[in-house]
Design a protein around this motif. Structure first.
Motif, short mmCIF file in Angstrom:
data_model
loop_
_atom_site.label_atom_id
_atom_site.label_comp_id
_atom_site.label_asym_id
_atom_site.label_seq_id
_atom_site.Cartn_x
_atom_site.Cartn_y
_atom_site.Cartn_z
N THR A 82 2.97 -8.53 5.83
CA THR A 82 3.75 -7.31 5.61
C THR A 82 4.95 -7.51 4.69
O THR A 82 5.29 -6.62 3.92
N ASN A 119 -6.68 8.77 6.51
CA ASN A 119 -6.28 7.45 6.98
C ASN A 119 -7.20 7.03 8.12
O ASN A 119 -7.04 7.46 9.25
N SER A 134 -1.29 -6.44 3.95
CA SER A 134 -0.24 -6.50 4.98
C SER A 134 -0.80 -6.66 6.39
O SER A 134 -0.38 -7.53 7.15
N LYS A 135 -1.74 -5.79 6.76
CA LYS A 135 -2.17 -5.74 8.14
C LYS A 135 -3.28 -6.77 8.41
O LYS A 135 -3.27 -7.43 9.44
N ILE A 150 -5.89 0.74 4.92
CA ILE A 150 -5.13 -0.48 5.19
C ILE A 150 -5.59 -1.20 6.48
O ILE A 150 -5.45 -2.40 6.61
N TYR A 151 -6.16 -0.44 7.43
CA TYR A 151 -6.59 -1.08 8.70
C TYR A 151 -8.10 -1.35 8.74
O TYR A 151 -8.67 -1.54 9.81
N ALA A 165 0.83 -1.20 0.00
CA ALA A 165 0.00 0.00 0.00
C ALA A 165 0.87 1.26 0.00
O ALA A 165 0.53 2.27 -0.61
N LYS A 166 2.01 1.18 0.65
CA LYS A 166 2.93 2.33 0.67
C LYS A 166 3.32 2.72 -0.75
O LYS A 166 3.39 3.89 -1.10
N TYR A 184 -2.74 0.14 17.67
CA TYR A 184 -1.90 1.08 18.41
C TYR A 184 -2.74 1.84 19.44
O TYR A 184 -3.92 2.05 19.25
N ASN A 241 -3.25 5.04 11.80
CA ASN A 241 -1.96 4.82 12.44
C ASN A 241 -1.37 6.22 12.57
O ASN A 241 -1.20 6.88 11.55
N ILE A 278 0.47 4.48 -2.52
CA ILE A 278 0.38 5.88 -2.10
C ILE A 278 1.46 6.71 -2.79
O ILE A 278 1.22 7.81 -3.28
N TRP A 320 0.60 9.15 9.62
CA TRP A 320 1.61 8.12 9.33
C TRP A 320 2.81 8.85 8.74
O TRP A 320 2.66 9.63 7.80
N ARG A 357 4.67 -7.67 0.32
CA ARG A 357 4.68 -6.46 -0.48
C ARG A 357 3.65 -6.46 -1.60
O ARG A 357 3.99 -6.33 -2.76
N ILE A 358 2.40 -6.63 -1.23
CA ILE A 358 1.31 -6.45 -2.19
C ILE A 358 0.26 -5.50 -1.60
O ILE A 358 -0.27 -5.74 -0.51
N TYR A 386 3.62 9.89 4.84
CA TYR A 386 2.89 10.81 3.95
C TYR A 386 3.66 12.11 3.65
O TYR A 386 3.87 12.44 2.48
#
Ligand SMILES: *Cc1c(COP(=O)(O)O)cnc(C)c1O
Length: 394
Positions: free
Chosen positions: A242, A170, A236-237, A204-205, A99-100, A323, A174, A103, A124, A245-246, A127
């Motif tokens: 993680t 987001n 990932s989450k 992502i969450y 996802a990173k 978190y 996070n 972005i 996060w 890497r997709i 960004y």
């Protein structure tokens, strides 16, 4: 030698020094309890791994289409339709290396030199650095524990200028764990449509939610906002993937096409033998997610209650992600062992030295009053770690 101005602006991770110190202490045999984890502590479910192993054995190890295999794009379309009420065609989907990376592609495709991108804080930390790398200007809108770390439509409105090209949203967040409600998102969507800016919605969450709270994609509130949204998500989450890497992005064909062209000349395709496995993650048995959530929720409850029982710590109740982001600033100004603590970095340093507990200073996320603790670690670790914090602050 000359380093580009663009890259010179990218700051070194503020947390790097602290992470290095925690690692060094561990190597010296000191038992440090880490609350820094930014990833689930569970293994990737077996039924997902098996698909990748089969792909490797069968030789699915070559280049794929740069924007991802068609079957995975279709699976993402199906997921977005059934889970988020969003209709996309495969041409509106880009599969990226996390996802990173989605972005990054989105920001590179949207931002010209001097363009402004609005980022609510706490954010996060990636960004603003990505915006700067694109030559853009991050415009930070502050939220705090008192308003539940939620940006209001009024705040958004007054941050928009004629240079604004996008907002990065987001939810669940996070580092705060805050989740925007349907009503709050609808109000933001109105401002976005009025101003005709884009929104990058990092979801992502979305599956890591507690207390019956629901996730909404901002893109789902009508055609106008959907046409201005790039939805970003990944595995990932949710599936503890993680390292695979997709990730993926969904949005208007024009912008997804631009992002795909950029990706085709930078990374090319995301790893071939990870892609079928992601279809299995999205379409297969979801009980693995429920098991993980149950463990997270138990830890979350314990963590909130225990932190709030410690003098001078104020912890909101995060409804998502893994978190907590307590306000510890009432300890600033105190002296411990002759050393004065004045900010989140020094607070974190003190906890590491005195309590052998690693937390991430909030300044890294744009809020110096807080620190971030991840509960992606065992309940035993959490119990021991919080006990040590309590003692060190007593
Ligand atoms: C972990 C994380 C991501 C990145 O996910 P990848 O798919 O592993 O790249 C994106 N956004 C936020 C807020 C995250 O915490």
């Amino acid at each position: 030698m000359k380093v580009s101005k663009r890259v010179q602006q990218i700051s070194e991770s503020l947390t790097l020094a602290l992470t290095a110190k925690a690692k060094q202490l561990r190597q010296e045999g000191v038992d440090v309890i880490g609350f820094g984890a930014g990833e689930p502590d569970f293994d990737t479910p077996e039924h997902i791994k098996e698909v990748a192993i089969a792909d490797l054995k069968n030789g699915f190890t070559k280049y794929t289409p740069a924007s991802g295999i068609p079957e995975l794009k279709q699976a993402v379309c199906d997921k977005l339709r059934t889970e988020n009420g969003l209709e996309y065609t495969p041409k509106q989907i880009l599969i990226s290396c996390g996802a990173k990376h989605s972005i990054y592609n989105a920001i590179m495709a949207l931002v010209d030199e001097g363009d402004e991108v609005i980022i609510p804080s706490p954010y996060w930390l990636t960004y603003p650095e990505q915006v700067k790398a694109a030559g853009g200007v991050p415009v930070v809108v502050e939220t705090s524990i008192d308003n539940g770390f939620i940006m209001t439509p009024e705040q958004l409105k007054s941050a928009i200028t004629d240079k604004t090209v996008a907002l990065v949203l987001n939810s669940p967040s996070n580092p705060t764990g805050a989740v925007y409600s349907e009503e709050q998102l609808r109000a933001l969507a109105e401002v976005i449509v009025d101003a005709n800016i884009m929104v990058i919605s990092d979801e992502i969450y979305e599956h890591l939610l507690y207390d019956g709270v629901k996730h909404y994609s901002i893109a789902s509130f009508g055609d106008e906002i959907k046409a201005l949204t790039i939805v970003v998500n990944g595995v990932s989450k949710t599936y503890s993937m993680t390292g695979w890497r997709i990730g993926y992005a969904a949005g208007p064909e024009e912008i997804i096409g631009a992002m795909s062209r950029l990706q085709s000349h930078s990374t090319s395709n995301p790893t071939s033998f990870c892609q079928h496995a992601v279809i299995t993650a999205l379409k297969g048995d979801q009980s693995c997610v429920q098991r993980m959530l149950k463990a997270f929720d138990e830890r979350r409850r314990f963590m909130i209650d225990t932190l709030n029982s410690i003098d001078g710590i104020k912890c909101a109740e995060p409804k998502g992600a893994f978190y907590v982001f307590p306000d510890v600033s009432s300890h600033y100004g105190r002296s411990f062992d002759g050393k004065k603590i004045t900010n989140s970095m020094e607070f974190a340093e003190y906890l590491l030295e005195k309590a052998r507990v690693a937390v991430v200073p909030g300044v890294a996320f744009g809020d110096d009053r807080c620190v971030r603790l991840s509960y992606a670690t065992s309940l035993d670790n959490i119990k021991e770690g919080l006990e040590r914090i309590k003692k060190a602050l007593g």
